[in-house]
Write a protein that holds these residues in place. Structure first.
Motif, PDB file in Angstrom:
ATOM      1  N   GLY A  91      16.640  -1.512   3.962  1.00  0.00           N
ATOM      2  CA  GLY A  91      16.287  -2.924   4.082  1.00  0.00           C
ATOM      3  C   GLY A  91      15.546  -3.409   2.850  1.00  0.00           C
ATOM      4  N   LYS A  92      15.185  -4.686   2.870  1.00  0.00           N
ATOM      5  CA  LYS A  92      14.467  -5.286   1.742  1.00  0.00           C
ATOM      6  C   LYS A  92      13.065  -4.678   1.631  1.00  0.00           C
ATOM      7  CE  LYS A  92      17.247  -8.835   0.370  1.00  0.00           C
ATOM      8  NZ  LYS A  92      17.471  -9.383  -0.982  1.00  0.00           N
ATOM      9  N   ILE A  93      12.516  -4.726   0.431  1.00  0.00           N
ATOM     10  CA  ILE A  93      11.268  -4.041   0.125  1.00  0.00           C
ATOM     11  C   ILE A  93      10.119  -5.036  -0.081  1.00  0.00           C
ATOM     12  CG2 ILE A  93      10.151  -2.461  -1.504  1.00  0.00           C
ATOM     13  CD1 ILE A  93      12.397  -1.129   0.068  1.00  0.00           C
ATOM     14  N   ASP A  94       8.934  -4.697   0.441  1.00  0.00           N
ATOM     15  CA  ASP A  94       7.745  -5.549   0.287  1.00  0.00           C
ATOM     16  C   ASP A  94       7.103  -5.410  -1.093  1.00  0.00           C
ATOM     17  OD1 ASP A  94       7.989  -6.445   2.876  1.00  0.00           O
ATOM     18  OD2 ASP A  94       6.568  -5.001   3.697  1.00  0.00           O
ATOM     19  N   SER A 153       6.715  -1.588   3.282  1.00  0.00           N
ATOM     20  CA  SER A 153       7.686  -0.760   2.569  1.00  0.00           C
ATOM     21  C   SER A 153       7.378  -0.815   1.076  1.00  0.00           C
ATOM     22  CB  SER A 153       9.117  -1.241   2.833  1.00  0.00           C
ATOM     23  OG  SER A 153       9.257  -2.611   2.499  1.00  0.00           O
ATOM     24  N   ILE A 154       7.644   0.299   0.402  1.00  0.00           N
ATOM     25  CA  ILE A 154       7.388   0.376  -1.034  1.00  0.00           C
ATOM     26  C   ILE A 154       8.511   1.137  -1.720  1.00  0.00           C
ATOM     27  CG2 ILE A 154       5.975   2.470  -0.803  1.00  0.00           C
ATOM     28  CD1 ILE A 154       4.333   1.414  -3.212  1.00  0.00           C
ATOM     29  N   LEU A 155       8.849   0.697  -2.915  1.00  0.00           N
ATOM     30  CA  LEU A 155       9.831   1.377  -3.743  1.00  0.00           C
ATOM     31  C   LEU A 155       9.192   1.599  -5.110  1.00  0.00           C
ATOM     32  CD1 LEU A 155      13.594   0.539  -4.147  1.00  0.00           C
ATOM     33  CD2 LEU A 155      12.176   0.845  -6.164  1.00  0.00           C
ATOM     34  N   GLU A 156       9.286   2.831  -5.612  1.00  0.00           N
ATOM     35  CA  GLU A 156       8.744   3.113  -6.941  1.00  0.00           C
ATOM     36  C   GLU A 156       9.870   3.453  -7.906  1.00  0.00           C
ATOM     37  OE1 GLU A 156       5.482   5.821  -9.364  1.00  0.00           O
ATOM     38  OE2 GLU A 156       6.010   6.381  -7.308  1.00  0.00           O
ATOM     39  N   ILE A 157       9.934   2.714  -9.007  1.00  0.00           N
ATOM     40  CA  ILE A 157      10.913   2.971 -10.055  1.00  0.00           C
ATOM     41  C   ILE A 157      10.270   3.916 -11.060  1.00  0.00           C
ATOM     42  CG2 ILE A 157      12.383   1.945 -11.830  1.00  0.00           C
ATOM     43  CD1 ILE A 157      12.073  -0.738 -10.312  1.00  0.00           C
ATOM     44  N   GLY A 158      10.827   5.110 -11.191  1.00  0.00           N
ATOM     45  CA  GLY A 158      10.235   6.124 -12.057  1.00  0.00           C
ATOM     46  C   GLY A 158       9.152   6.882 -11.325  1.00  0.00           C
ATOM     47  N   SER A 159       9.517   7.474 -10.195  1.00  0.00           N
ATOM     48  CA  SER A 159       8.520   8.084  -9.302  1.00  0.00           C
ATOM     49  C   SER A 159       8.034   9.454  -9.754  1.00  0.00           C
ATOM     50  CB  SER A 159       9.080   8.174  -7.877  1.00  0.00           C
ATOM     51  OG  SER A 159      10.376   8.744  -7.866  1.00  0.00           O
ATOM     52  N   ASN A 160       8.615   9.993 -10.825  1.00  0.00           N
ATOM     53  CA  ASN A 160       8.195  11.264 -11.404  1.00  0.00           C
ATOM     54  C   ASN A 160       8.097  12.323 -10.315  1.00  0.00           C
ATOM     55  OD1 ASN A 160       5.972  13.179 -12.860  1.00  0.00           O
ATOM     56  ND2 ASN A 160       7.153  12.071 -14.389  1.00  0.00           N
ATOM     57  N   LYS A 177       2.343   7.336   2.791  1.00  0.00           N
ATOM     58  CA  LYS A 177       3.060   8.194   3.741  1.00  0.00           C
ATOM     59  C   LYS A 177       3.465   7.475   5.018  1.00  0.00           C
ATOM     60  CE  LYS A 177       0.823  12.492   2.256  1.00  0.00           C
ATOM     61  NZ  LYS A 177      -0.097  13.598   2.648  1.00  0.00           N
ATOM     62  N   ASN A 178       2.686   6.510   5.449  1.00  0.00           N
ATOM     63  CA  ASN A 178       2.885   5.931   6.781  1.00  0.00           C
ATOM     64  C   ASN A 178       3.705   4.647   6.797  1.00  0.00           C
ATOM     65  OD1 ASN A 178       1.286   7.999   7.956  1.00  0.00           O
ATOM     66  ND2 ASN A 178      -0.565   6.924   7.302  1.00  0.00           N
ATOM     67  N   ILE A 179       4.368   4.353   5.677  1.00  0.00           N
ATOM     68  CA  ILE A 179       5.269   3.201   5.626  1.00  0.00           C
ATOM     69  C   ILE A 179       6.600   3.656   5.037  1.00  0.00           C
ATOM     70  CG2 ILE A 179       3.354   1.571   5.346  1.00  0.00           C
ATOM     71  CD1 ILE A 179       4.135   1.352   2.372  1.00  0.00           C
ATOM     72  N   THR A 180       7.594   2.784   5.058  1.00  0.00           N
ATOM     73  CA  THR A 180       8.871   3.092   4.410  1.00  0.00           C
ATOM     74  C   THR A 180       8.636   3.258   2.917  1.00  0.00           C
ATOM     75  OG1 THR A 180      10.123   1.826   6.049  1.00  0.00           O
ATOM     76  CG2 THR A 180      11.201   2.242   3.939  1.00  0.00           C
ATOM     77  N   ASN A 181       9.008   4.402   2.377  1.00  0.00           N
ATOM     78  CA  ASN A 181       8.806   4.644   0.952  1.00  0.00           C
ATOM     79  C   ASN A 181      10.070   5.207   0.318  1.00  0.00           C
ATOM     80  OD1 ASN A 181       8.593   7.672   1.329  1.00  0.00           O
ATOM     81  ND2 ASN A 181       6.800   7.014   2.490  1.00  0.00           N
ATOM     82  N   VAL A 182      10.387   4.717  -0.861  1.00  0.00           N
ATOM     83  CA  VAL A 182      11.597   5.128  -1.579  1.00  0.00           C
ATOM     84  C   VAL A 182      11.245   5.351  -3.037  1.00  0.00           C
ATOM     85  CG1 VAL A 182      13.968   4.517  -2.209  1.00  0.00           C
ATOM     86  CG2 VAL A 182      13.010   3.680  -0.057  1.00  0.00           C
TER      87      VAL A 182
END
Length: 222
Positions: A146-149, A88-95, A104-109
Motif C-alpha cells: 500500500g501507499k507509504i506515510d 508505514s515507512i520505506l527507506e531508500i538505501g537501507s544498508n 519494528k511495530n509498523i509496516t516497514n520496507v
C-alpha cells in the motif's frame, strides 16, 4: 540548458571496492569532473559511473559498524516517530538496517540494491528489495504494502543519476499527506568547508536548496 565544466580532479578508482590483488592491470578508473547545470542549478559529475559497478553483492560499507551512526539514527528515528507518527515507512538505501530497525511495530520496507546488505535485513525480518529505486519498484511495493506515510533516505539520493525518476517514484508511493525526509551532502557546506572530498564516484550530485526545489516542483511535490 547548458552544462558548465568547473572542476576536473583527474582519474580515480571507485570507492568501497576492495581489490583481490595489488595494483591489478585492469583496475577501473573514471574521470572525476564536475559540471554545473544552468537550468536546474544542480552540480553533478560530468560522467556517471554505472551504479551496478558501485553497488553490488560485495559492497563494503556497513553503517552499523559506526557507533556514531548507530546513535544518530536511533535519535533521528525517535524524532521522526514523534513528529509524524507514521503507520508505514520505506527507506531508500537501507544498508544493513541500522535505521529501519527502529520501526519494528509498523509496516516497514527497505530498498537496498547491494545484495549482500539486503540479505542481512531480510534475515532480520525487514522486507528489503535488492533492486535500484525507480517507478517500477515503487509500483511493486505499493501493490504489496500500500501507499507509504514516511519515505526516508540517507546518503543515497545523491547516488542516483536519474533524479526525475527518483522523485517521481517517491510521488507514486507516498500517501496524500505523506512525507519524504532525506539527508545528503549540501553544496553550501562543501564550499564553506572546502570539503572537496565530497566529490567522488558515488556522489553523482551535490544539492543546493535551489536545485532541490526545482526538482521537487517538477515532480508534483512541495
Amino acid at each position: 540548458m547548458k552544462k558548465i565544466n568547473f572542476l576536473n580532479l583527474g582519474q580515480h578508482p571507485i570507492t568501497n571496492n576492495f581489490l583481490s590483488q595489488k595494483n591489478p592491470k585492469n583496475e577501473f578508473f573514471y574521470n572525476l569532473k564536475l559540471v554545473y547545470n544552468t537550468s536546474t542549478k544542480l552540480i553533478s559529475l560530468g560522467k556517471f559511473v554505472s551504479p551496478k559497478k558501485m553497488f553490488n553483492d560485495k559492497y563494503a560499507h556497513r553503517a552499523s559498524a559506526s557507533k556514531t551512526m548507530q546513535a544518530a539514527y536511533k535519535k533521528l528515528a525517535f524524532k521522526l516517530k514523534k513528529k509524524f507518527n507514521p503507520k508505514s515507512i520505506l527507506e531508500i538505501g537501507s544498508n544493513d538496517g541500522v535505521f529501519i530497525k527502529h520501526f519494528k511495530n509498523i509496516t516497514n520496507v527497505g530498498v537496498e540494491p547491494c545484495k549482500n546488505l539486503a540479505k542481512i535485513t531480510n534475515k532480520k525480518g525487514y522486507l528489503t528489495f535488492d533492486k535500484f529505486w525507480d517507478v517500477n519498484l515503487a509500483n511493486e511495493i505499493i501493490k504489496k504494502k500500500g501507499k507509504i506515510d514516511l519515505v526516508y533516505s540517507a546518503n543515497t539520493i545523491s547516488h542516483i543519476p536519474n533524479l526525475n525518476q527518483v522523485f517521481k517514484a517517491i510521488e507514486v508511493c507516498l500517501n496524500k499527506n505523506g512525507v519524504f525526509v532525506f539527508e545528503d551532502p549540501y553544496i553550501g557546506s562543501v564550499i564553506k568547508n572546502n570539503s572537496y572530498d565530497q566529490f567522488y564516484d558515488e556522489h553523482v550530485h551535490l544539492f543546493s536548496f535551489i536545485s532541490i526545489s526545482n526538482i521537487v516542483k517538477k515532480n508534483n511535490l512541495k
